[in-house]
Write a protein that holds these residues in place. Structure first.
Motif, PDB file in Angstrom:
ATOM      1  N   THR A 155      11.872   0.544  -5.798  1.00 27.88           N
ATOM      2  CA  THR A 155      12.419   0.706  -4.454  1.00 27.88           C
ATOM      3  C   THR A 155      13.273   1.970  -4.438  1.00 27.88           C
ATOM      4  OG1 THR A 155      12.482  -1.677  -4.049  1.00 27.88           O
ATOM      5  CG2 THR A 155      13.958  -0.322  -2.712  1.00 27.88           C
ATOM      6  N   TRP A 156      13.163   2.748  -3.362  1.00 22.86           N
ATOM      7  CA  TRP A 156      14.011   3.925  -3.174  1.00 22.86           C
ATOM      8  C   TRP A 156      15.148   3.558  -2.229  1.00 22.86           C
ATOM      9  CZ3 TRP A 156      14.092   8.547  -5.599  1.00 22.86           C
ATOM     10  CH2 TRP A 156      13.018   8.823  -6.451  1.00 22.86           C
ATOM     11  N   VAL A 157      16.369   3.927  -2.624  1.00 21.93           N
ATOM     12  CA  VAL A 157      17.574   3.568  -1.877  1.00 21.93           C
ATOM     13  C   VAL A 157      18.394   4.824  -1.602  1.00 21.93           C
ATOM     14  CG1 VAL A 157      19.694   2.185  -1.938  1.00 21.93           C
ATOM     15  CG2 VAL A 157      17.611   1.306  -2.999  1.00 21.93           C
ATOM     16  N   HIS A 158      18.863   4.940  -0.378  1.00 26.46           N
ATOM     17  CA  HIS A 158      19.771   6.020   0.030  1.00 26.46           C
ATOM     18  C   HIS A 158      21.189   5.478  -0.164  1.00 26.46           C
ATOM     19  CE1 HIS A 158      20.777   9.668   2.249  1.00 26.46           C
ATOM     20  NE2 HIS A 158      21.610   8.957   2.984  1.00 26.46           N
ATOM     21  N   GLY A 166      34.308  11.028 -12.059  1.00 32.35           N
ATOM     22  CA  GLY A 166      35.728  10.805 -12.341  1.00 32.35           C
ATOM     23  C   GLY A 166      36.177   9.396 -12.019  1.00 32.35           C
ATOM     24  N   PRO A 167      36.041   8.980 -10.753  1.00 28.50           N
ATOM     25  CA  PRO A 167      36.520   7.644 -10.386  1.00 28.50           C
ATOM     26  C   PRO A 167      35.684   6.513 -10.977  1.00 28.50           C
ATOM     27  CG  PRO A 167      35.679   8.819  -8.452  1.00 28.50           C
ATOM     28  CD  PRO A 167      35.626   9.762  -9.608  1.00 28.50           C
ATOM     29  N   GLY A 168      34.390   6.727 -11.129  1.00 26.56           N
ATOM     30  CA  GLY A 168      33.535   5.707 -11.723  1.00 26.56           C
ATOM     31  C   GLY A 168      33.107   4.603 -10.782  1.00 26.56           C
ATOM     32  N   VAL A 169      33.959   4.234  -9.844  1.00 26.12           N
ATOM     33  CA  VAL A 169      33.665   3.156  -8.900  1.00 26.12           C
ATOM     34  C   VAL A 169      34.114   3.606  -7.516  1.00 26.12           C
ATOM     35  CG1 VAL A 169      34.156   0.756  -8.276  1.00 26.12           C
ATOM     36  CG2 VAL A 169      34.019   1.405 -10.678  1.00 26.12           C
ATOM     37  N   ALA A 170      33.301   3.307  -6.512  1.00 25.91           N
ATOM     38  CA  ALA A 170      33.672   3.624  -5.133  1.00 25.91           C
ATOM     39  C   ALA A 170      32.928   2.686  -4.195  1.00 25.91           C
ATOM     40  CB  ALA A 170      33.323   5.076  -4.794  1.00 25.91           C
ATOM     41  N   ARG A 171      33.424   2.590  -2.989  1.00 28.42           N
ATOM     42  CA  ARG A 171      32.703   1.840  -1.957  1.00 28.42           C
ATOM     43  C   ARG A 171      31.505   2.685  -1.532  1.00 28.42           C
ATOM     44  NH1 ARG A 171      34.672  -1.958   1.503  1.00 28.42           N
ATOM     45  NH2 ARG A 171      34.060  -0.643   3.240  1.00 28.42           N
ATOM     46  N   VAL A 172      30.344   2.033  -1.464  1.00 30.11           N
ATOM     47  CA  VAL A 172      29.124   2.735  -1.080  1.00 30.11           C
ATOM     48  C   VAL A 172      28.362   1.917  -0.048  1.00 30.11           C
ATOM     49  CG1 VAL A 172      28.871   3.940  -3.293  1.00 30.11           C
ATOM     50  CG2 VAL A 172      27.758   1.720  -2.960  1.00 30.11           C
ATOM     51  N   ARG A 173      27.496   2.605   0.669  1.00 29.95           N
ATOM     52  CA  ARG A 173      26.566   1.946   1.589  1.00 29.95           C
ATOM     53  C   ARG A 173      25.164   2.187   1.046  1.00 29.95           C
ATOM     54  NH1 ARG A 173      28.055   4.076   6.188  1.00 29.95           N
ATOM     55  NH2 ARG A 173      26.775   5.919   5.928  1.00 29.95           N
ATOM     56  N   LEU A 174      24.333   1.148   1.066  1.00 29.93           N
ATOM     57  CA  LEU A 174      22.958   1.257   0.599  1.00 29.93           C
ATOM     58  C   LEU A 174      22.008   1.097   1.773  1.00 29.93           C
ATOM     59  CD1 LEU A 174      23.038  -1.070  -2.551  1.00 29.93           C
ATOM     60  CD2 LEU A 174      23.628   1.349  -2.387  1.00 29.93           C
ATOM     61  N   GLU A 175      20.957   1.903   1.761  1.00 33.00           N
ATOM     62  CA  GLU A 175      19.902   1.786   2.762  1.00 33.00           C
ATOM     63  C   GLU A 175      18.570   1.917   2.036  1.00 33.00           C
ATOM     64  OE1 GLU A 175      18.105   4.268   6.557  1.00 33.00           O
ATOM     65  OE2 GLU A 175      19.989   4.903   5.654  1.00 33.00           O
ATOM     66  N   VAL A 176      17.744   0.889   2.136  1.00 35.20           N
ATOM     67  CA  VAL A 176      16.415   0.965   1.524  1.00 35.20           C
ATOM     68  C   VAL A 176      15.588   1.932   2.354  1.00 35.20           C
ATOM     69  CG1 VAL A 176      14.303  -0.301   0.994  1.00 35.20           C
ATOM     70  CG2 VAL A 176      16.535  -1.354   0.563  1.00 35.20           C
ATOM     71  N   ILE A 177      15.055   2.957   1.687  1.00 34.00           N
ATOM     72  CA  ILE A 177      14.253   3.944   2.412  1.00 34.00           C
ATOM     73  C   ILE A 177      12.767   3.810   2.107  1.00 34.00           C
ATOM     74  CG2 ILE A 177      16.085   5.611   2.814  1.00 34.00           C
ATOM     75  CD1 ILE A 177      15.190   7.136   0.353  1.00 34.00           C
ATOM     76  N   GLN A 178      12.437   3.169   0.976  1.00 33.26           N
ATOM     77  CA  GLN A 178      11.027   2.930   0.679  1.00 33.26           C
ATOM     78  C   GLN A 178      10.909   1.797  -0.323  1.00 33.26           C
ATOM     79  OE1 GLN A 178       8.845   6.338  -0.702  1.00 33.26           O
ATOM     80  NE2 GLN A 178       7.013   5.152  -1.106  1.00 33.26           N
ATOM     81  N   ALA A 179      10.235   0.735   0.102  1.00 40.62           N
ATOM     82  CA  ALA A 179       9.972  -0.389  -0.799  1.00 40.62           C
ATOM     83  C   ALA A 179       8.607  -0.174  -1.443  1.00 40.62           C
ATOM     84  CB  ALA A 179       9.996  -1.698  -0.028  1.00 40.62           C
ATOM     85  N   PRO A 180       8.409  -0.675  -2.641  1.00 42.31           N
ATOM     86  CA  PRO A 180       7.106  -0.500  -3.283  1.00 42.31           C
ATOM     87  C   PRO A 180       6.020  -1.248  -2.517  1.00 42.31           C
ATOM     88  CG  PRO A 180       8.484  -1.972  -4.568  1.00 42.31           C
ATOM     89  CD  PRO A 180       9.339  -1.421  -3.466  1.00 42.31           C
TER      90      PRO A 180
END
Length: 155
Positions: free
Chosen positions: A15-18, A58-72
């Protein structure tokens, strides 16, 4: 060559994720190639190259948003299990597997390559993520196992 890859507990492999770093709005597209992270509160584990692309080195951890852009296109029907531990010593893993199988009907060891090799203990094989979440909640409630995570089973 460093690749833009990531680990996710339940998205199908390939799966490709943005991924957007919500701290700085930098983005990167990654391919899911592994399972993880297995730390409560974390949803994705980025490769070094992907983390560098969105300034996470540097920080190693951050809040992120994921969006699936292409599923197999050929993703098999999903099955989900609950991972209750990872062990270096196969005997310890087998002891936990036997206990979980006695309590919940099915449990298995899954080898994880590396140096040293590790043994994952997976419980159940649920046809839905909700079913696996319910099993995870039950395991936490009944056994006190706090490191239980739902993972997708891939062939």
């Amino acid at each position: 060559m460093e690749k833009l890859t990531a680990a996710h507990r339940t998205l199908p492999f390939e799966t490709w994720v943005h991924v957007t770093n919500l701290t700085n709005d930098k983005t990167v597209d990654v391919r899911i190639t592994d399972r993880g992270p297995f730390i409560d509160g974390r949803i994705i584990d980025l490769s070094h190259a992907a983390a560098r692309a969105i300034d996470l080195i540097g920080p190693g951890v951050a809040r992120v948003r994921l969006e699936v852009i292409q599923a197999p296109a050929n993703a098999a029907a999903a099955l989900f299990a609950v991972q209750v531990g990872v062990f270096r010593d196969r005997r310890n893993a087998e002891r936990v597997r036997a206990d979980m199988a006695a309590r919940y009907g099915s449990a298995r060891l899954v080898p994880r390559q590396g140096d040293p090799p590790m043994w994952r203990v997976l419980v159940g094989a649920e046809s839905t993520q909700d079913g696996a979440n319910q099993l995870s909640d039950r395991i936490v409630r009944e056994s006190g196992e706090k490191s239980a995570f739902v993972v997708r089973l891939d062939s």
